[in-house]
Motif scaffolding. Structure first.
Motif, PDB file in Angstrom:
ATOM      1  N   SER A 254       6.339   1.830 -16.737  1.00 28.87           N
ATOM      2  CA  SER A 254       6.020   1.661 -18.081  1.00 28.87           C
ATOM      3  C   SER A 254       4.372   1.781 -18.355  1.00 28.87           C
ATOM      4  N   THR A 255       3.947   2.237 -19.492  1.00 25.40           N
ATOM      5  CA  THR A 255       2.523   2.493 -19.697  1.00 25.40           C
ATOM      6  C   THR A 255       2.553   2.446 -20.911  1.00 25.40           C
ATOM      7  N   ALA A 256       3.333   1.224 -21.505  1.00 27.84           N
ATOM      8  CA  ALA A 256       3.418   0.517 -23.607  1.00 27.84           C
ATOM      9  C   ALA A 256       2.353  -0.471 -23.104  1.00 27.84           C
ATOM     10  N   ASN A 257       2.024  -0.426 -25.111  1.00 22.55           N
ATOM     11  CA  ASN A 257       1.203  -1.975 -25.128  1.00 22.55           C
ATOM     12  C   ASN A 257      -0.281  -1.970 -24.400  1.00 22.55           C
ATOM     13  N   ASN A 258      -0.672  -0.915 -23.514  1.00 17.01           N
ATOM     14  CA  ASN A 258      -1.814  -1.214 -23.057  1.00 17.01           C
ATOM     15  C   ASN A 258      -1.914  -1.769 -21.675  1.00 17.01           C
ATOM     16  N   ARG A 259      -0.503  -1.891 -20.968  1.00 21.24           N
ATOM     17  CA  ARG A 259      -0.428  -2.258 -20.388  1.00 21.24           C
ATOM     18  C   ARG A 259       0.848  -0.968 -18.805  1.00 21.24           C
ATOM     19  N   ALA A 260      -0.237  -1.128 -17.307  1.00 23.65           N
ATOM     20  CA  ALA A 260       1.233  -0.181 -16.590  1.00 23.65           C
ATOM     21  C   ALA A 260       1.849  -0.981 -15.617  1.00 23.65           C
ATOM     22  N   ILE A 261       3.149  -1.117 -15.785  1.00 22.44           N
ATOM     23  CA  ILE A 261       4.204  -1.529 -14.595  1.00 22.44           C
ATOM     24  C   ILE A 261       4.215  -0.292 -13.400  1.00 22.44           C
ATOM     25  N   PHE A 262       4.105  -0.547 -12.511  1.00 17.95           N
ATOM     26  CA  PHE A 262       4.598   1.145 -11.662  1.00 17.95           C
ATOM     27  C   PHE A 262       5.061  -0.150  -9.855  1.00 17.95           C
ATOM     28  N   THR A 263       5.551   0.863  -8.884  1.00 21.13           N
ATOM     29  CA  THR A 263       5.765   0.508  -7.573  1.00 21.13           C
ATOM     30  C   THR A 263       4.874   1.137  -6.397  1.00 21.13           C
ATOM     31  N   VAL A 264       4.442   0.432  -6.026  1.00 26.09           N
ATOM     32  CA  VAL A 264       3.920   1.179  -4.228  1.00 26.09           C
ATOM     33  C   VAL A 264       5.226   0.994  -3.403  1.00 26.09           C
ATOM     34  N   ASN A 265       5.502   1.856  -2.883  1.00 27.13           N
ATOM     35  CA  ASN A 265       6.337   1.769  -1.413  1.00 27.13           C
ATOM     36  C   ASN A 265       5.953   2.910  -0.282  1.00 27.13           C
ATOM     37  N   GLY A 266       5.717   2.181   1.205  1.00 28.54           N
ATOM     38  CA  GLY A 266       5.412   2.359   1.521  1.00 28.54           C
ATOM     39  C   GLY A 266       5.150   1.709   3.429  1.00 28.54           C
ATOM     40  N   LEU A 267       4.198   1.426   4.305  1.00 26.91           N
ATOM     41  CA  LEU A 267       4.168   1.006   5.141  1.00 26.91           C
ATOM     42  C   LEU A 267       3.735   0.733   5.537  1.00 26.91           C
ATOM     43  N   TYR A 268       2.794  -0.271   6.588  1.00 29.03           N
ATOM     44  CA  TYR A 268       1.413  -0.907   6.701  1.00 29.03           C
ATOM     45  C   TYR A 268       1.603  -1.332   8.193  1.00 29.03           C
ATOM     46  N   ARG A 269       0.645  -2.152   8.657  1.00 26.95           N
ATOM     47  CA  ARG A 269       0.945  -2.032  10.096  1.00 26.95           C
ATOM     48  C   ARG A 269      -0.135  -4.077  10.297  1.00 26.95           C
ATOM     49  N   GLU A 270      -0.223  -4.665  11.087  1.00 25.18           N
ATOM     50  CA  GLU A 270      -0.427  -5.474  10.803  1.00 25.18           C
ATOM     51  C   GLU A 270      -1.332  -6.014  12.198  1.00 25.18           C
TER      52      GLU A 270
END
Length: 400
Positions: A254-270
């Motif tokens: 969503s990008t309504a009402n001056n807000r954006a809701i989004f997901t980031v999927n991926g990988l990381y290493r500790e």
């Protein structure tokens, strides 16, 4: 004595004594007492026509599992259930559970209830959908609107650059004062895809997995409120990380009402313990708001799970993205100066030898050796253990 059959058509309630079998075909029954009848399961309720039943007593019986309550789900008018003096245990085999856990478990099974024994249940919040199958509209995978692409590319690049910095002190500028954060560690024991068996350490106690935690107070405690609380957690309790930008996929909700809701999927290493630390797969949902100070994060939720073998292999293959600065970062200089292990020539010899003896291809042989710090004996033992447990993927033995 009257030999005529009894007419139950006008009865609104009745009591069933021990070992008496009632006539359950009466649609108008409002109350039913089945207490003290040695009942151990409720499967037969699936076949009974008790459409108007409002109160049911199952007290002082032999019920063992809360799972039996699902057989009462079709009793849509049932609002009061008596269960006292049953040896009920939860799905994780805990016999002593708190009142809050009891309420939560029962409401999950029977959301129509308003009262259990002498406990008035709180209003259940949920979706008003009775269909078992919900047909969702089709959507394009990894959908990012055209007008959001430039902003998200800059936001994600800058955020994860700061997140992967030791201390994470500069993240302070990314969050709103009243922001929220939560962490969920997904279980791997029921996963359809085999994953690595990396341990989570103390981080597991910070997981707000709602399928594992039923106590409302603990759920509230694990939901971080305010910039100070959020940043303290990210700086002190969340491991030092190195994200693989090439693994990222982004979806915008969503990008309504001056807000954006989004997901980031991926990988990381500790990388707290070195360059061969655990690899995690993550899904992170951001809610960002436009403020006079710029775009700030108001809600941040991350779900993590151990990466699969193929994900680890892909991450090992990938190279870090080029830095926009002409000078190498301090973290890259440290990594280049502290790479453990033998020389490249010796590593190559070890890989080919390991591939010949194990039967695995070059890529998986290299992966096995590198994850065991190029200790040949340790890597061989790890290979034997994984082979016995049948967790090595078939593609590991495919050679060109």
């Amino acid at each position: 004595m009257n030999d005529q059959p009894t007419d139950y058509s006008s009865i609104d309630s009745f009591h069933v004594g021990r070992r008496r079998k009632p006539n359950f075909t009466e649609h108008e029954t409002r109350q039913l007492d089945l207490g003290s009848n040695n009942i151990s399961n409720l499967y037969e309720f699936r076949n009974l026509q008790l459409n108007n039943l409002e109160q049911l007593s199952l007290a002082s019986n032999q019920l063992k599992s809360f799972e039996e309550l699902v057989h009462l789900k079709q009793l849509t008018h049932l609002n009061h259930l008596l269960l006292k003096d049953n040896s009920l245990i939860s799905s994780n085999n805990k016999r002593s559970i708190s009142r809050d856990d009891l309420i939560s478990i029962i409401q999950q099974k029977l959301p129509q209830l308003k009262r259990v024994d002498d406990i008035d249940l709180p209003t259940k919040i949920g979706f008003g959908v009775d269909n078992e199958i919900i047909h969702l509209p089709k959507s394009a995978p990894h959908c990012v609107p055209q007008d959001m692409q430039s902003f998200l590319a800059k936001f994600i690049d800058e955020y994860y650059r700061l997140f992967d910095t030791r201390g994470r002190s500069e993240l302070h500028a990314c969050y709103q004062d009243s922001c929220m954060f939560s962490l969920c560690i997904a279980p791997t024991e029921s996963s359809m895809v085999p994953t690595k068996s990396y341990k989570y350490g103390p981080l597991i106690y910070e997981s707000r997995n709602l399928k594992k935690i039923f106590d409302d107070n603990k759920r509230t405690t694990l939901l971080r409120h305010g910039k100070t609380d959020v940043l303290d957690f990210l700086r002190i309790k969340f491991p030092l990380t190195k994200h693989d930008g090439k693994s990222f996929h982004v979806d915008v909700f969503s990008t309504a009402n001056n807000r954006a809701i989004f997901t980031v999927n991926g990988l990381y290493r500790e990388i707290d313990q070195g360059v061969n630390g655990p690899v995690r797969s993550f899904q992170r949902t951001f809610t960002c708001s436009q403020t006079p100070a710029g775009v700030l994060i108001v809600a941040d939720h991350i779900m993590i799970i151990n990466a699969t073998d193929s994900q680890v292999l892909n991450m090992t293959r990938s190279t870090p993205p080029a830095s926009s600065s002409t000078e190498p970062s301090s973290s890259k200089m440290m990594e280049s100066q502290n790479v453990p292990g033998p020389s490249i020539d010796i590593q190559t010899q070890m890989i080919h030898r390991f591939s010949q003896q194990s039967g695995m291809n070059i890529e998986y042989s290299k992966l096995c050796l590198s994850e065991n710090d190029w200790n040949y004996e340790r890597a061989a033992q790890k290979f034997q253990d994984c082979l016995k447990m049948n967790v090595i993927p078939p593609e590991a033995f495919k050679k060109p």
